[in-house]
Design a protein around this motif. Structure first.
Motif, PDB file in Angstrom:
ATOM      1  N   UNK A   1     103.280  63.440  11.932  1.00 14.78           N
ATOM      2  CA  UNK A   1     102.013  64.153  11.757  1.00 14.78           C
ATOM      3  C   UNK A   1     101.573  64.930  12.990  1.00 14.78           C
ATOM      4  N   UNK A   2     102.169  64.640  14.176  1.00 17.26           N
ATOM      5  CA  UNK A   2     101.815  65.429  15.344  1.00 17.26           C
ATOM      6  C   UNK A   2     102.255  66.880  15.174  1.00 17.26           C
ATOM      7  N   UNK A   3     103.318  67.128  14.404  1.00 17.62           N
ATOM      8  CA  UNK A   3     103.736  68.498  14.125  1.00 17.62           C
ATOM      9  C   UNK A   3     102.691  69.204  13.268  1.00 17.62           C
ATOM     10  N   UNK A   4     102.141  68.494  12.284  1.00 17.38           N
ATOM     11  CA  UNK A   4     101.102  69.057  11.417  1.00 17.38           C
ATOM     12  C   UNK A   4      99.829  69.317  12.203  1.00 17.38           C
ATOM     13  N   UNK A   5      99.388  68.316  12.963  1.00 15.92           N
ATOM     14  CA  UNK A   5      98.141  68.432  13.712  1.00 15.92           C
ATOM     15  C   UNK A   5      98.203  69.552  14.743  1.00 15.92           C
ATOM     16  N   UNK A   6      99.299  69.590  15.516  1.00 18.88           N
ATOM     17  CA  UNK A   6      99.426  70.608  16.551  1.00 18.88           C
ATOM     18  C   UNK A   6      99.493  72.005  15.945  1.00 18.88           C
ATOM     19  N   UNK A   7     100.202  72.154  14.841  1.00 19.59           N
ATOM     20  CA  UNK A   7     100.328  73.467  14.199  1.00 19.59           C
ATOM     21  C   UNK A   7      98.993  73.929  13.633  1.00 19.59           C
ATOM     22  N   UNK A   8      98.289  73.020  12.996  1.00 16.55           N
ATOM     23  CA  UNK A   8      96.970  73.338  12.431  1.00 16.55           C
ATOM     24  C   UNK A   8      96.010  73.793  13.539  1.00 16.55           C
ATOM     25  N   UNK A   9      95.929  73.017  14.610  1.00 19.31           N
ATOM     26  CA  UNK A   9      95.024  73.348  15.708  1.00 19.31           C
ATOM     27  C   UNK A   9      95.445  74.634  16.415  1.00 19.31           C
ATOM     28  N   UNK A  10      96.751  74.823  16.567  1.00 14.56           N
ATOM     29  CA  UNK A  10      97.252  76.015  17.247  1.00 14.56           C
ATOM     30  C   UNK A  10      96.894  77.281  16.475  1.00 14.56           C
ATOM     31  N   UNK A  11      97.139  77.290  15.177  1.00 13.55           N
ATOM     32  CA  UNK A  11      96.819  78.473  14.389  1.00 13.55           C
ATOM     33  C   UNK A  11      95.323  78.747  14.366  1.00 13.55           C
ATOM     34  N   UNK A  12      94.513  77.675  14.339  1.00 15.36           N
ATOM     35  CA  UNK A  12      93.062  77.860  14.425  1.00 15.36           C
ATOM     36  C   UNK A  12      92.682  78.534  15.737  1.00 15.36           C
ATOM     37  N   UNK A  13      93.251  78.057  16.837  1.00 13.13           N
ATOM     38  CA  UNK A  13      92.918  78.615  18.153  1.00 13.13           C
ATOM     39  C   UNK A  13      93.386  80.060  18.298  1.00 13.13           C
ATOM     40  N   UNK A  14      94.469  80.393  17.595  1.00 13.69           N
ATOM     41  CA  UNK A  14      95.003  81.752  17.676  1.00 13.69           C
ATOM     42  C   UNK A  14      94.357  82.690  16.658  1.00 13.69           C
ATOM     43  N   UNK A  15      93.405  82.183  15.901  1.00 16.04           N
ATOM     44  CA  UNK A  15      92.630  83.021  14.988  1.00 16.04           C
ATOM     45  C   UNK A  15      93.344  83.409  13.706  1.00 16.04           C
ATOM     46  N   UNK A  16      94.304  82.597  13.281  1.00 19.68           N
ATOM     47  CA  UNK A  16      95.032  82.900  12.042  1.00 19.68           C
ATOM     48  C   UNK A  16      94.225  82.407  10.839  1.00 19.68           C
ATOM     49  N   UNK A  17      94.051  83.285   9.865  1.00 18.56           N
ATOM     50  CA  UNK A  17      93.326  82.940   8.646  1.00 18.56           C
ATOM     51  C   UNK A  17      94.287  82.264   7.679  1.00 18.56           C
ATOM     52  N   UNK A  18      93.946  81.057   7.238  1.00 11.39           N
ATOM     53  CA  UNK A  18      94.811  80.348   6.300  1.00 11.39           C
ATOM     54  C   UNK A  18      94.004  79.293   5.556  1.00 11.39           C
ATOM     55  N   UNK A  19      94.594  78.789   4.485  1.00 14.88           N
ATOM     56  CA  UNK A  19      94.006  77.691   3.741  1.00 14.88           C
ATOM     57  C   UNK A  19      95.036  76.574   3.599  1.00 14.88           C
ATOM     58  N   UNK A  20      94.591  75.408   3.166  1.00 14.39           N
ATOM     59  CA  UNK A  20      95.463  74.286   2.835  1.00 14.39           C
ATOM     60  C   UNK A  20      95.277  73.953   1.359  1.00 14.39           C
ATOM     61  N   UNK A  21      96.281  73.349   0.755  1.00 16.77           N
ATOM     62  CA  UNK A  21      96.177  72.885  -0.631  1.00 16.77           C
ATOM     63  C   UNK A  21      96.000  71.379  -0.636  1.00 16.77           C
ATOM     64  N   UNK A  22      94.866  70.917  -1.116  1.00 12.86           N
ATOM     65  CA  UNK A  22      94.627  69.471  -1.162  1.00 12.86           C
ATOM     66  C   UNK A  22      95.681  68.775  -2.020  1.00 12.86           C
ATOM     67  N   UNK A  23      96.150  69.451  -3.073  1.00 17.85           N
ATOM     68  CA  UNK A  23      97.152  68.867  -3.952  1.00 17.85           C
ATOM     69  C   UNK A  23      98.538  69.441  -3.665  1.00 17.85           C
TER      70      UNK A  23
END
Length: 381
Positions: free
Chosen positions: A147-169
């Motif tokens: 999950x560190x790959x998921x967490x780091x990628x999520x936070x990194x893209x947020x910090x870099x201003x990338x617009x994206x969504x996640x699918x709960x399902x």
């Protein structure tokens, strides 16, 4: 049949044996590309195959290293996959463990026997209520094994201003079904996912796993035709985004070896430059292996479900060739495979996902470190 014509064009030069990682470990010709081709021909012609020959079809990494060096340009990896499809049709394969993994995917919708209720436990906060036509697709390995790959990628893209969504399902991409020859299950999963993406208006998918990338980019259209969305790997986005934030980057200054995932490079679209450029922008001193890029080593992860010792030795042999203590890969599933060998073979390397290193540089801090969960999960993709 085109596959048989390709097999018959083999000149037995042995070039493929020099790069085959299963042959390197076992030293058995039956587990090398040439004998595998002959076994595949027997399968296509409905001839009897013995248990060791069946094993040879299933312990092939299908990593494509042999394809690169074959002077006759035989597509060995794809021929072996087609032989697996034929073994399914003959009710000879897949083997028991792959069947159990696929049953787990059908039941839990992930390849790691993970609790679906815990899929988003890595998120730093509540599940985001964002709308976008760009989907950050996390995948099974990043959700449950690392999950560190998921967490780091999520936070990194947020910090870099990338617009994206996640699918709960979010569902499993279905890579393993196609990889192991169950095209019927693959088609069912592929169609379900494409319909889900269409309902959400997804036009672009960002992946963390090289397997997910290769699956969405190549195998979905191969089975379904046009799918209506673009596929990019996170590493492809990073160089341009990091150049815009160059003043915010803390230079890493460490010697690191980069591992080339099969699904991004050799089997995919030759994605070699972008992850390296992203690391260099963060001050990393890249120490290259003698065999990299097109001849980069497979991590062995896809064999863990059925050939654990072989998988560990394949990974361990690669780690023995790495002279730096730090290794970075841009595939969350390769992270699983490399760490499996690292632990089983006692190699004492520090193996991280690309986004972790980049986020360190951008923040000047260390991302959350999760415990190693590889020994608690079975795997497929």
């Amino acid at each position: 049949m085109e596959a048989i014509e390709q097999i018959d064009s083999c000149i037995n030069c042995g070039a493929c044996l020099d790069v085959c990682q299963t042959y390197e470990v076992t030293k058995k010709e039956v587990f090398g590309p040439i004998r595998r081709l002959y076994t595949a021909k027997k399968v296509f012609q409905d001839e009897e195959v013995n248990p060791e020959e069946v094993e040879s079809i299933y312990n092939c990494l299908k990593c494509g290293r042999c394809n690169v060096v074959c002077p006759m340009e035989i597509t060995i990896a794809e021929i072996i996959r087609k032989a697996q499809v034929q073994l399914v049709n003959r009710q000879v394969g897949p083997l028991d463990n792959p069947n159990r993994v696929m049953a787990g995917i059908q039941k839990l919708d992930n390849a790691f026997n993970g609790d679906p209720a815990k899929k988003w436990d890595w998120l730093p906060g509540e599940f985001p209520a964002t709308e976008s036509d760009t989907l950050l697709y996390i995948g099974c390995s990043a959700s449950f094994a690392y999950p560190q790959a998921a967490s780091a990628s999520y936070l990194l893209l947020k910090k870099l201003g990338v617009d994206f969504t996640l699918l709960k399902d979010e569902s499993c991409c279905g890579y393993f079904h196609y990889y192991i020859g169950r095209e019927d299950l693959a088609q069912e999963k592929f169609e379900q996912n494409v319909e889900k993406f269409k309902r959400r208006g997804i036009k672009r998918i960002i992946t963390l796993c090289a397997g997910c990338y290769h699956n969405f980019k190549n195998w979905y259209p191969a089975l379904l035709g046009p799918v209506g969305f673009e596929v990019v790997h996170i590493s492809q986005l990073l160089p341009a985004l990091l150049k815009e934030r160059s003043k915010d980057l803390n230079m890493d200054r460490r010697e690191i070896t980069y591992h080339d995932p099969c699904g991004l490079g050799r089997l995919g679209d030759g994605i070699y430059r972008e992850p390296r450029e992203a690391l260099r922008l963060c001050g990393v001193d890249l120490v290259e292996l003698g065999q990299n890029r097109q001849l980069g080593s497979c991590c062995g992860a896809l064999l863990i479900n059925n050939f654990k010792e072989l998988a560990a030795n394949i990974s361990g042999n690669f780690l023995d060739k790495v002279k730096t203590p730090d290794i970075v890969t841009s595939c969350s599933f390769c992270l699983f495979g490399l760490n499996y060998g690292n632990r089983k073979m006692g190699k004492n390397k520090k193996i991280r996902y690309l986004s972790e290193v980049i986020l360190d540089s951008l923040e000047g801090s260390t991302p959350v470190i999760y415990p190693d969960t590889t020994q608690n999960h079975r795997t497929s993709t």
